[in-house]
Design an enzyme around this catalytic site. Structure first.
Site, short mmCIF file in Angstrom:
data_model
loop_
_atom_site.label_atom_id
_atom_site.label_comp_id
_atom_site.label_asym_id
_atom_site.label_seq_id
_atom_site.Cartn_x
_atom_site.Cartn_y
_atom_site.Cartn_z
CB SER A 183 -10.95 2.60 1.25
OG SER A 183 -10.32 3.41 1.67
N GLY A 192 -6.52 5.64 -7.08
CA GLY A 192 -6.58 5.06 -6.84
C GLY A 192 -6.55 5.69 -4.99
CE1 TYR A 242 -5.37 -1.53 -6.17
CE2 TYR A 242 -6.03 -3.69 -5.89
CZ TYR A 242 -5.03 -2.52 -5.44
OH TYR A 242 -5.32 -1.89 -3.69
CB THR A 256 -3.25 1.87 -5.59
OG1 THR A 256 -4.74 1.82 -6.09
CG2 THR A 256 -3.47 2.70 -4.57
CG ASP A 276 -10.52 6.75 -0.85
OD1 ASP A 276 -10.22 6.22 -2.32
OD2 ASP A 276 -11.15 6.55 -0.40
CD GLU A 277 -4.02 9.35 0.45
OE1 GLU A 277 -3.88 8.49 0.86
OE2 GLU A 277 -6.24 8.63 0.40
CE LYS A 296 -8.64 0.30 -6.60
NZ LYS A 296 -7.31 0.15 -5.67
CB SER A 306 -5.55 -3.37 -0.79
OG SER A 306 -5.45 -4.07 -2.00
CB THR A 307 -11.09 -1.89 0.69
OG1 THR A 307 -10.16 -0.26 0.23
CG2 THR A 307 -12.09 -1.76 2.03
#
Length: 294
Positions: free
Chosen positions: A208, A189, A137, A167, A191-192, A165, A48-49
């Site tokens: 990302s 997945g 994913y 997310t 980051d935050e 993965k 995606s990124t």
């Protein structure tokens, strides 16, 4: 199979574009070197990124090739080959294998609301088309399919599958995936929520913002492993402040603006993404200056 090389922090690699939407291959090589210098353990390429679904299949394969040439054997490489077409995904999986990638990955087929048996068939067809290990994913918000523990146990009967993965904000699911009928690799997945994912058992992360905050997130992982949770939480809070600022202007646009300020010319996102605004560039210049001073 030794899966230790799949643990750690992986950048979901961005794809730099020129003014006319052409891929900037020289910038990809610079981005790879920049990430490795900042301690990244591997790359997730064409996801995606990387705006992978805005690339043609041939472009995706060219990006796979460019990243492999730039990275060599310095880090672990995972090629995202997911597509709405099984045949296209299989073709890209074979390409990744021929280039010497370490694993392949795929998001669930989207748009048509495929039934479960079709999705299971899609994943097994891709996995069996190459000799590489396969990573699911799981991205429910974009694919419309949410992997459950029961479905994962069914998929992971195929020894080709080695990881997920994940997310999603569903942290409970990470715990479930780490307690399947066989041991697998699970990546956080978002980051935050890296620290939360680690607390629930994640083996690492794919994201990302690691493209430019690799050092900060590696430190969060190291602090967590050392039991220094207060310091790890401080690092996560600092990263989340930056992510909150990025969301105002578009995450991918902001990431490219930050990296350009840090010396890697990333250009714009590919249409239909909007151009990078002047406000975004000004804000991300401050973010870049702060990160480079740390």
């Amino acid at each position: 199979m030794d899966n230790s090389k799949f643990k750690g922090l992986f950048s979901a690699l961005l794809t730099p574009f020129g003014k006319n939407g052409e891929i900037k291959y020289d910038s990809i090589k610079s981005l790879v070197d920049f990430n490795i210098a900042n301690g990244i353990d591997g790359f997730y390429v064409g996801g995606s990124t990387g705006e992978g679904l805005l690339l043609t299949n041939e472009e995706r394969k060219e990006v796979f090739k460019c990243v492999k040439e730039a990275a060599g054997s310095r880090v672990t490489l995972i090629a995202h080959v997911g597509s709405i077409s099984t045949k296209a995904a299989q073709d890209m999986a074979k390409c990744a294998e021929s280039l010497g990638y370490d694993a392949i990955s795929a998001v669930a087929p989207f748009y048509y609301s495929f039934p479960l048996q079709a999705i299971l068939g899609y994943y097994n067809d891709i996995a069996n088309s190459a000799e590489l290990p396969m990573i699911i994913y799981n991205f429910p918000a974009s694919s419309g399919f949410s992997l459950t523990k029961d479905v994962a146990n069914e998929l992971f009967k195929n020894e080709k599958f080695i990881g997920i993965k994940h997310t999603s904000g569903d942290m409970f699911a990470i715990n479930g995936f780490k307690n399947l009928n066989r041991d697998i690799i699970v990546y956080n997945g978002f980051d935050e929520t890296l620290l939360a994912g680690l607390a629930m058992g994640a083996d690492g992360a794919i994201g990302s913002t690691y493209n430019f905050m690799g050092k900060k997130f590696k430190q969060i992982i190291n602090d967590f492993k050392a039991g220094n949770l207060e310091k790890a939480q401080k690092g996560q809070n600092e990263a989340d402040e930056i992510i909150t600022e990025m969301i105002k202007y578009g995450v991918f646009q902001s990431e490219k603006a930050v990296l350009t300020e840090m010396g890697v010319d990333m250009g714009e996102c590919r249409k239909p993404f909007l151009p990078i605004s002047d406000e975004c560039r000004a804000s991300m210049k401050k973010v870049a200056q702060k990160l480079m001073s740390e």
